[in-house]
Every structure is written in structure tokens, then in C-alpha cells.
Design a protein around this motif. Structure first.
Motif, PDB file in Angstrom:
ATOM      1  N   LEU A 322       0.871  -1.237  -0.130  1.00  0.00           N
ATOM      2  CA  LEU A 322       0.110   0.009   0.097  1.00  0.00           C
ATOM      3  C   LEU A 322       0.914   1.038  -0.052  1.00  0.00           C
ATOM      4  O   LEU A 322       0.719   2.133  -0.896  1.00  0.00           O
ATOM      5  N   THR A 323       1.782   1.219   0.708  1.00  0.00           N
ATOM      6  CA  THR A 323       2.767   2.490   1.035  1.00  0.00           C
ATOM      7  C   THR A 323       3.592   2.703  -0.589  1.00  0.00           C
ATOM      8  O   THR A 323       3.677   3.669  -1.178  1.00  0.00           O
ATOM      9  N   GLY A 324       4.166   1.424  -1.130  1.00  0.00           N
ATOM     10  CA  GLY A 324       4.719   1.490  -2.429  1.00  0.00           C
ATOM     11  C   GLY A 324       3.694   2.190  -3.382  1.00  0.00           C
ATOM     12  O   GLY A 324       4.059   2.741  -4.403  1.00  0.00           O
ATOM     13  N   ALA A 325       2.316   1.399  -3.394  1.00  0.00           N
ATOM     14  CA  ALA A 325       1.563   2.331  -4.144  1.00  0.00           C
ATOM     15  C   ALA A 325       1.240   3.625  -4.245  1.00  0.00           C
ATOM     16  O   ALA A 325       1.243   4.254  -5.357  1.00  0.00           O
ATOM     17  N   GLU A 326       1.174   4.297  -2.932  1.00  0.00           N
ATOM     18  CA  GLU A 326       1.033   5.466  -2.988  1.00  0.00           C
ATOM     19  C   GLU A 326       2.176   6.172  -3.509  1.00  0.00           C
ATOM     20  O   GLU A 326       2.139   7.374  -4.046  1.00  0.00           O
ATOM     21  N   ALA A 327       3.312   5.547  -3.291  1.00  0.00           N
ATOM     22  CA  ALA A 327       4.601   6.258  -4.060  1.00  0.00           C
ATOM     23  C   ALA A 327       4.558   6.347  -5.521  1.00  0.00           C
ATOM     24  O   ALA A 327       4.899   7.090  -6.153  1.00  0.00           O
ATOM     25  N   VAL A 356      -9.079  -1.540  -0.266  1.00  0.00           N
ATOM     26  CA  VAL A 356      -8.313  -2.566   0.402  1.00  0.00           C
ATOM     27  C   VAL A 356      -8.093  -2.080   1.855  1.00  0.00           C
ATOM     28  O   VAL A 356      -8.011  -2.970   2.873  1.00  0.00           O
ATOM     29  N   ARG A 357      -7.900  -0.869   2.042  1.00  0.00           N
ATOM     30  CA  ARG A 357      -7.600  -0.326   3.555  1.00  0.00           C
ATOM     31  C   ARG A 357      -8.806  -0.752   4.493  1.00  0.00           C
ATOM     32  O   ARG A 357      -8.687  -1.044   5.526  1.00  0.00           O
ATOM     33  N   GLN A 358     -10.039  -0.299   3.815  1.00  0.00           N
ATOM     34  CA  GLN A 358     -11.406  -0.620   4.653  1.00  0.00           C
ATOM     35  C   GLN A 358     -11.382  -2.350   4.946  1.00  0.00           C
ATOM     36  O   GLN A 358     -11.902  -2.411   6.068  1.00  0.00           O
ATOM     37  N   VAL A 371      -6.327  -9.717  -2.017  1.00  0.00           N
ATOM     38  CA  VAL A 371      -6.051  -8.231  -1.803  1.00  0.00           C
ATOM     39  C   VAL A 371      -4.863  -7.606  -2.498  1.00  0.00           C
ATOM     40  O   VAL A 371      -4.710  -6.497  -3.126  1.00  0.00           O
ATOM     41  N   LEU A 372      -3.746  -8.595  -2.345  1.00  0.00           N
ATOM     42  CA  LEU A 372      -2.349  -8.102  -3.134  1.00  0.00           C
ATOM     43  C   LEU A 372      -2.559  -7.890  -4.388  1.00  0.00           C
ATOM     44  O   LEU A 372      -1.923  -7.101  -5.194  1.00  0.00           O
ATOM     45  N   ARG A 373      -3.355  -8.999  -4.869  1.00  0.00           N
ATOM     46  CA  ARG A 373      -3.530  -8.966  -6.606  1.00  0.00           C
ATOM     47  C   ARG A 373      -4.266  -7.723  -6.959  1.00  0.00           C
ATOM     48  O   ARG A 373      -3.882  -6.897  -7.828  1.00  0.00           O
ATOM     49  N   ARG A 374      -5.152  -7.335  -6.122  1.00  0.00           N
ATOM     50  CA  ARG A 374      -6.059  -5.885  -6.337  1.00  0.00           C
ATOM     51  C   ARG A 374      -5.288  -4.906  -6.644  1.00  0.00           C
ATOM     52  O   ARG A 374      -5.217  -3.910  -7.223  1.00  0.00           O
ATOM     53  N   GLY A 388      10.090  -0.672  -4.697  1.00  0.00           N
ATOM     54  CA  GLY A 388      10.463  -2.126  -5.032  1.00  0.00           C
ATOM     55  C   GLY A 388       9.753  -3.231  -4.737  1.00  0.00           C
ATOM     56  O   GLY A 388       9.906  -4.306  -4.972  1.00  0.00           O
ATOM     57  N   VAL A 389       8.756  -2.748  -3.789  1.00  0.00           N
ATOM     58  CA  VAL A 389       7.915  -3.834  -3.113  1.00  0.00           C
ATOM     59  C   VAL A 389       6.784  -4.318  -4.071  1.00  0.00           C
ATOM     60  O   VAL A 389       6.533  -5.318  -4.067  1.00  0.00           O
TER      61      VAL A 389
END
Length: 458
Positions: A322-327, A356-358, A371-374, A388-389
Motif C-alpha cells: 500500500l505504501t509503495g502504491a502511494e509512492a 483495500v484499506r477498509q 487483496v495483494l492482487r488488487r 521495489g515492493v
């Protein structure tokens, strides 16, 4: 035009020709009679003076007498030839359909043409399924042979399996291009069949050599002891399997594994009986059936274990993903970020990440891999490699999808058709991880559809 009318035309034509032939024969007979008639005449007049002179007269006029019969004969022959030519032309230009297997004339067999495209399509599908099943069977037997042979002895068979897999992968790629639209359709399908036949040739030779190396037809005792050892280990693994892991891609796997072990038990007992009765060939057949059942149970139990480990790893990766997606999305957030196609993708990614967060903080059970796939699929169109994640997450998701589809095809290979195998082959070869995940999941869906239509293997 009705069939009776169509059939009636040749009959009228043949009767007309028959009349002409009869006329020709009548003319020939008349000519022959004309020629023979002078010699059939009997002269009963008494000899008189000057007979020598009068007798010479017919001899001098005989050439003139033959002119008319010869002319009649020539005319008759010409008419017969003309009638024959007319008949051939009318037969070639007739509208009556030619009989099956003949030319348009209807008298001679037609040359063998290429097989219909539909037949070639079915043949290519069957060739893909047959070659893929043979490859999976050979690799299963190699694992059993490894208990009594070293890596050097098994290296030729491993190379043949790899070469057959390369041929099969090429066949699947051709089939995939054909399904997407290839101009030379027949050539493409023939290429699929040719590649599969080459793979079958390699696999057949490797299987015969491996059977000779193991010596199952002579003395299966050593192979039987090895199979029983693996059977006992697998029985213990099955008993300790996670019974709570019954959802997702392994639904019903535990029950199928137990059924396979029961089948292996029966075949192993029959192997013992055939060995005791000195029937080595029958013992080898039952032993191979037992090994197939053991390998099937091994695939099922291994799939359950792998899925549990993949879910654990996915749950660990969700927060950093989730953090990497925001980046990854941060560079697109400016005054014009939500305009055009990029804005649509950005809005979709924001909606997915919020959901996903909810879901992960609601306290309700969820599928970590799902969830990771989404997260991976939502951010893939906008990813620039800043995080990199996300590649690690994409690799985990794609690897599990490909492995799950491959396991399903292996277990249900009797019922699975060609389409899932083609998609699975493409999923293995692509470097685009989200696409590999999508192809593998589609292959799994198609394989499940085939099993529902054709039933589970015995």
C-alpha cells in the motif's frame, strides 16, 4: 429443380445417343450387305458366245461399285464420333452434382485434397492435449526413477523432457496466434500438429528408455519398495494437512488427495499379488498406476501447503505494498491529474486502495492473495518502478496463479482440453507479471469449465 428431374436428364441423353448408335450400326450393316451382295448373286444362264468379254465387264466396274458403300461407311463413322464428342461435352457441363469422391465428369475418382479445416482444428487440439499429458506423465515417472538412479543416468531423459516442452510451447504459441487470427489458418494448424508429433516422438523414446532403466518388466521389487516409502510419507502429510484451508484455489483438494491414496493402496496390493505370482508385466502395470495416484495426491497436498505459505507472505506484503502504491501514484497527483485516460486510471487506483484499506482493517476474514492482487493490478498501468515492493508482490501473485493452474491441469488432465493448456503456456513465457497472473487465472477458469462438462477423472 427436384432430384427426379435432375436424374431424368442423363436418361434422355443416353436414349438419344443409343438411337444414334443404332442408326450408325444399321448403316454399317447396310454397307456390308452392299459389298457382299455381288458375290452372293448366282448366274444360272447358259454359256454363250462372247462370255469372256461380258465376264470381264463386272471386274472393270467393281471399283466404281465400291464408292457408295465406302462413302456411307465414312459418314456413319463421322456421325458416331460426333455423337461421342457431344456426349462428353454435355456430361462435363451438366448441372447434376457429381458423386462423392469423383470429379465433375463423374467417372473418375478425384485426387485427394487437403483435409477440411474443422478436422485439422480438432486434430491440433487433440495433439496438444496428448503431448502435454505425455510430458506430465514422463516427469512424474522421472521423480520415481530418481529413487533408484543418479542424476547422470536421468540426465538424458530430463533433456528429452525439456526438448519436448520446448516443442509443445512452440505449438501452443502457434495455436494462440491462430486463435487471435492468422492468415494461413491451415498452415498454422498443421504447424501445431507437426510440433506436437515431434514432442510425442521424443517423449515416446524417453519413456521406453526410462522403463528399460528402471527394469519394471523384469523385477519391479525395488521400484515397489520406493513407491511404498513415498506413499507412507504422503499419507502422513495428508493427515497433517490444514483442514481449515478449504477455500480459494484448493477447494476439495484434501478429499481428492485421500481418494488418490485409496486408489494407490489398491494398486500397490495388486502389484504385490502379481509379483508373488511371477507376473512381472502385470505387476509393472499396477505399479505405474499406483505411482500415478501417488503423484496426484502429492500435487494436491503440495498445492495446499504452498497456498498457505503464499497467503502468509501476501499478508506480510500488504502494508508495504500500500505504501509503495502511494509512492507510485504520487507523481501523477497535480492540477491536471484527474483528466484524460491517466486521470481515469488514477481514480480507479485510488478507489481500489481505499477499498483495500477498509477491508484489511475491518476485522473480517479476507484473502491476502486476492487483496495483494488488487493492489498490483490497480497500480500496474501507472507504475514507474519507484517502489521495489510492488514487483515482489506481482511476482508472488503471478507465481501462485501459474502454479495453481498447472496443478489443476495435472490433477484433472483427463478432462482438461487444449485451450487452458495454451493459456497456461503463454502465462509461463510472458515477462509481464500482471498479464501472466491474468492468463493463468483464465486458464484455471477454462480448466474448471472442462471438468464440469466432462467430469472428474477416475
Amino acid at each position: 429443380m427436384t432430384p427426379s428431374l435432375i436424374r431424368g436428364r442423363p436418361r434422355r441423353g443416353r436414349s438419344h445417343i443409343s438411337v444414334r448408335v443404332a442408326h450408325a450400326l444399321l448403316g454399317v450393316v447396310a454397307g456390308v450387305v452392299w459389298l457382299v451382295l455381288p458375290w452372293m448373286t448366282i448366274n444360272d444362264d447358259p454359256p454363250v458366245a462372247g462370255a469372256r468379254v461380258s465376264a470381264a465387264a463386272p471386274a472393270e466396274s467393281s471399283g466404281t461399285d465400291l464408292v457408295l458403300p465406302v462413302a456411307v461407311l465414312v459418314v456413319v463413322v463421322a456421325l458416331a464420333a460426333y455423337a461421342s464428342v457431344r456426349r462428353v461435352r454435355r456430361t462435363r457441363s451438366r448441372t447434376t452434382p457429381a458423386a462423392a469422391g469423383t470429379t465433375h465428369v463423374g467417372a473418375y475418382p478425384s485426387p485427394a485434397g487437403p483435409p477440411p479445416l474443422a478436422d485439422l482444428d480438432d486434430r491440433s487440439r487433440a495433439a496438444l492435449v496428448g503431448a502435454d499429458n505425455r510430458l506430465r506423465t514422463l516427469r512424474e515417472e522421472i521423480t520415481f526413477a530418481a529413487a533408484g538412479a543418479g542424476p547422470e543416468e536421468l540426465a538424458p531423459f530430463t533433456r528429452e523432457a525439456a526438448a519436448a516442452e520446448a516443442e509443445l510451447a512452440a505449438a501452443c504459441a502457434i495455436r494462440r496466434r491462430y486463435e487471435e487470427g492468422v492468415p494461413e489458418e491451415a498452415a498454422a494448424l498443421a504447424g501445431v500438429v507437426g510440433r506436437c508429433e515431434e514432442a510425442e516422438r521424443r517423449l515416446t523414446g524417453a519413456a521406453e528408455g526410462l522403463r528399460a532403466l528402471r527394469g519394471l518388466d523384469r523385477d519391479p521389487a525395488a521400484a515397489l519398495a520406493s513407491a511404498e516409502t513415498r506413499f507412507r510419507e504422503l499419507t502422513a502429510r495428508t493427515a497433517g494437512a490444514d483442514t481449515a484451508l478449504t477455500d480459494g484455489s484448493v477447494t476439495g483438494y484434501l478429499e481428492l488427495a485421500k481418494d488418490s491414496l485409496v486408489t494407490a493402496t489398491v494398486d500397490l496390493n495388486q502389484t504385490h499379488q502379481a509379483t508373488a505370482s511371477d507376473r512381472p508385466e502385470e505387476a509393472a502395470q499396477h505399479l505405474r498406476a499406483a505411482e500415478t495416484a501417488i503423484a496426484r495426491a502429492d500435487v494436491l497436498v503440495t498445492a495446499m501447503t504452498r497456498l498457505r505459505e503464499a497467503r502468509t507472505e501476501a499478508a506480510r506484503l500488504i502494508p508495504p505494498a500500500l505504501t509503495g502504491a502511494e509512492a507510485e501514484l504520487a507523481p501523477f497527483r497535480d492540477g491536471t491529474a484527474y483528466e484524460g485516460e491517466t486521470g481515469a486510471r488514477l481514480r480507479h487506483a485510488d478507489a481500489v486502495l481505499a477499498a483495500v484499506r477498509q477491508e484489511t482493517t475491518s476485522g473480517q476474514p479476507y484473502d491476502p492473495l486476492g487483496v495483494l492482487r488488487r493492489i498490483v493490478h490497480a497500480t500496474a498501468p501507472l507504475a514507474t518502478g519507484r517502489s521495489g515492493v510492488l514487483p515482489v508482490a506481482a511476482l508472488l501473485v503471478a507465481r501462485e496463479s501459474v502454479a495453481a493452474a498447472d496443478d489443476y491441469v495435472t490433477v484433472h488432465r483427463v478432462a482438461v482440453g487444449a485451450a487452458p493448456r495454451v493459456l497456461l503456456s503463454q502465462a509461463r513465457l510472458t515477462d509481464d507479471l500482471p498479464r501472466a497472473d491474468a492468463l493463468a487465472r483464465e486458464a484455471r477458469d477454462l480448466a474448471e469449465r472442462d471438468v464440469r462438462l466432462r467430469g472428474h477423472p477416475a
